[in-house]
Enzyme design. Structure first.
Site, PDB file in Angstrom:
ATOM      1  N   TYR A 293      -3.393 -46.606 -37.340  1.00 40.61           N
ATOM      2  CA  TYR A 293      -4.430 -47.637 -37.322  1.00 40.61           C
ATOM      3  C   TYR A 293      -3.831 -49.039 -37.365  1.00 40.61           C
ATOM      4  CZ  TYR A 293      -7.987 -44.065 -37.955  1.00 40.61           C
ATOM      5  OH  TYR A 293      -8.814 -42.986 -37.781  1.00 40.61           O
TER       6      TYR A 293
ATOM      7  N   ASP B 103      -4.743 -28.861 -40.258  1.00 38.71           N
ATOM      8  CA  ASP B 103      -5.652 -27.967 -39.521  1.00 38.71           C
ATOM      9  C   ASP B 103      -6.204 -26.873 -40.430  1.00 38.71           C
ATOM     10  OD1 ASP B 103      -2.920 -27.557 -39.391  1.00 38.71           O
ATOM     11  OD2 ASP B 103      -2.893 -26.754 -37.354  1.00 38.71           O
TER      12      ASP B 103
ATOM     13  N   LYS C 256       0.888 -33.079 -41.883  1.00 33.50           N
ATOM     14  CA  LYS C 256       1.241 -32.247 -40.727  1.00 33.50           C
ATOM     15  C   LYS C 256       2.766 -32.282 -40.615  1.00 33.50           C
ATOM     16  CE  LYS C 256       0.141 -29.782 -37.109  1.00 33.50           C
ATOM     17  NZ  LYS C 256      -0.677 -28.550 -37.093  1.00 33.50           N
TER      18      LYS C 256
ATOM     19  N   ASP D  43      -9.511 -40.429 -42.335  1.00 33.66           N
ATOM     20  CA  ASP D  43     -10.715 -40.866 -41.630  1.00 33.66           C
ATOM     21  C   ASP D  43     -11.531 -39.640 -41.218  1.00 33.66           C
ATOM     22  OD1 ASP D  43     -12.586 -42.307 -40.248  1.00 33.66           O
ATOM     23  OD2 ASP D  43     -11.243 -42.994 -38.659  1.00 33.66           O
TER      24      ASP D  43
HETATM   25 MG    MG Z   1     -14.489 -43.125 -39.951  1.00 28.13          MG
END
Ligand code: MG
Ligand code: NAI
Length: 341
Positions: free
Chosen positions: A123, A205, A172, A229
């Site tokens: 981000y 996952d 991950k 998020d």
């Molecule tokens: Mg969001």
């Protein structure tokens, strides 16, 4: 009197912000609101999605309550939400998801807190096309030791303070061995300083699958920006959806409170939005500024209105529902009735 910057936002923002303001005012907390614009509303008024006045107000007041801001998909201006988090170094994104009595969902007794790293990784906006033909694009996600340490530490400190038993680090690291690997390594190091709190980890996952099959096994989740998020929207779905999910962006020196959801353009201007998420974000803000009793009154009144189930917004009761405004008025009546008992 507390001075707080209020950003109504885009789409459903102005209407849920109005609802939130009326409920907080009825809670007894004394707030002096400084209303400022951002997002599309900022462009309309100042030709700037993040006007200087808005930034100055937050810098001065250190506390803001914010409606959702629309971010164009693909090209167009960068996310103002991300810019605000960066500007004030709001590295903690704290998003609780707790089952609410009266709200019909697939699971009971869900009580989760997501701690999302809020300033790094994918981000940060380090991205570009590699050539003029746009034949490929890349985004660089930088994960730092300092950034990982401070978010995991914040999660453990929160767990200790709020008597939470377990922290799950989500990553991950099997594939992204460096970035996610660093986050996991630092997470485990920090965990050793908190022997009183159980710590485990899950690969993202698998975590997604386990959350939608047996969410009660988790307590507090800490993870990097993108996973956080996604998981926080997922967790909101476990307890009744985005209309009920509040969040806080917290730094060393300032905090911005908002709903997890966005500007919901599909229902904007139709008096259909559930203002609860932003109202509950308002309660988190009241906690933050030390108005603990007012915060409790806000939470209790929302919970009672939801439990009674007579006046619910469309997301919670598609066949028989009231509008945003009427829902908020019902919460205000409820909160006022507390004082009279
Ligand atoms: Mg969001
Ligand atoms: P969204 O969260 O706005 O909406 C997703 C779905 O949930 C829609 O069907 C919407 O109607 C519903 N929904 C959301 N909030 C609701 C509420 N309070 N009551 C009832 N239903 C509700 O996500 P979407 O559509 O992906 O994004 C719309 C815009 O919002 C985009 O421009 C996005 O960038 C922005 N956004 C802003 C955020 C923020 O300001 N922090 C967070 C997420 C998205």
């Amino acid at each position: 009197m507390h001075r707080v910057t209020l950003i109504p936002g885009d789409g459903i923002g102005p209407s849920i912000a109005e609802s939130t303001r009326s409920v907080i005012e009825a809670s007894g907390a004394k707030i002096d609101w400084e209303v400022h614009q951002a997002g599309m509303a900022g462009i309309d008024q100042f030709k700037d999605p993040l006007p200087k006045e808005t930034l100055e107000s937050i810098a001065k007041n250190k506390v803001a309550l914010k409606g959702p801001l629309t971010t164009p998909v693909g090209m167009g201006f960068r996310s103002v939400n991300v810019a605000l988090r960066k500007e004030f170094d709001l590295y903690i994104n704290l998003r609780p998801a707790k089952s609410i009595e009266g709200v019909n969902t697939a699971f009971k007794d869900v009580d989760l807190i997501v701690f999302r790293e809020n300033t790094e990784e994918f981000y940060a906006g380090i991205e570009h096309y590699i050539d003029a033909k746009k034949s490929a694009a890349e985004t660089i996600g930088v994960v730092t030791r300092t950034g990982s340490d401070r978010i995991v530490r914040a999660a453990f400190e929160y767990a200790r303070e709020h008597k939470r038993k377990m922290v799950t680090i989500v990553h991950k690291a099997n594939i992204m061995k460096y970035t996610s690997g660093l986050f996991l390594d630092v997470g485990r190091e920090v965990a050793r300083e908190f022997p009183d709190i159980e710590c485990n980890d899950r690969i993202i996952d698998n975590m997604a699958m386990q959350l939608v099959t047996r969410p009660q096994q988790f307590d507090l989740i800490v993870t990097t920006n993108l996973f956080g998020d996604i998981l926080s929207d997922l967790c909101s779905g476990l307890v009744g959806g985005l209309g009920l999910a509040p969040g806080a962006n917290i730094g060393y020196d300032a905090a911005i409170f908002e709903a997890v959801h966005g500007s919901a353009p599909d229902i904007a201007g139709k008096d259909l939005a559930n203002p609860s998420a932003m109202i509950l974000a308002g309660a988190m803000m009241l906690d933050y500024i030390g108005e603990l009793e007012a915060a409790k009154r806000v939470r209790d009144s929302v919970a009672l209105v939801l439990k009674e189930g007579k006046k619910l917004t469309r997301d919670l009761s598609p066949n028989r529902y009231v509008g945003t405004r009427e829902f908020a008025e019902t919460v205000v009546e409820k909160i006022k009735s507390f004082g009279k008992n």
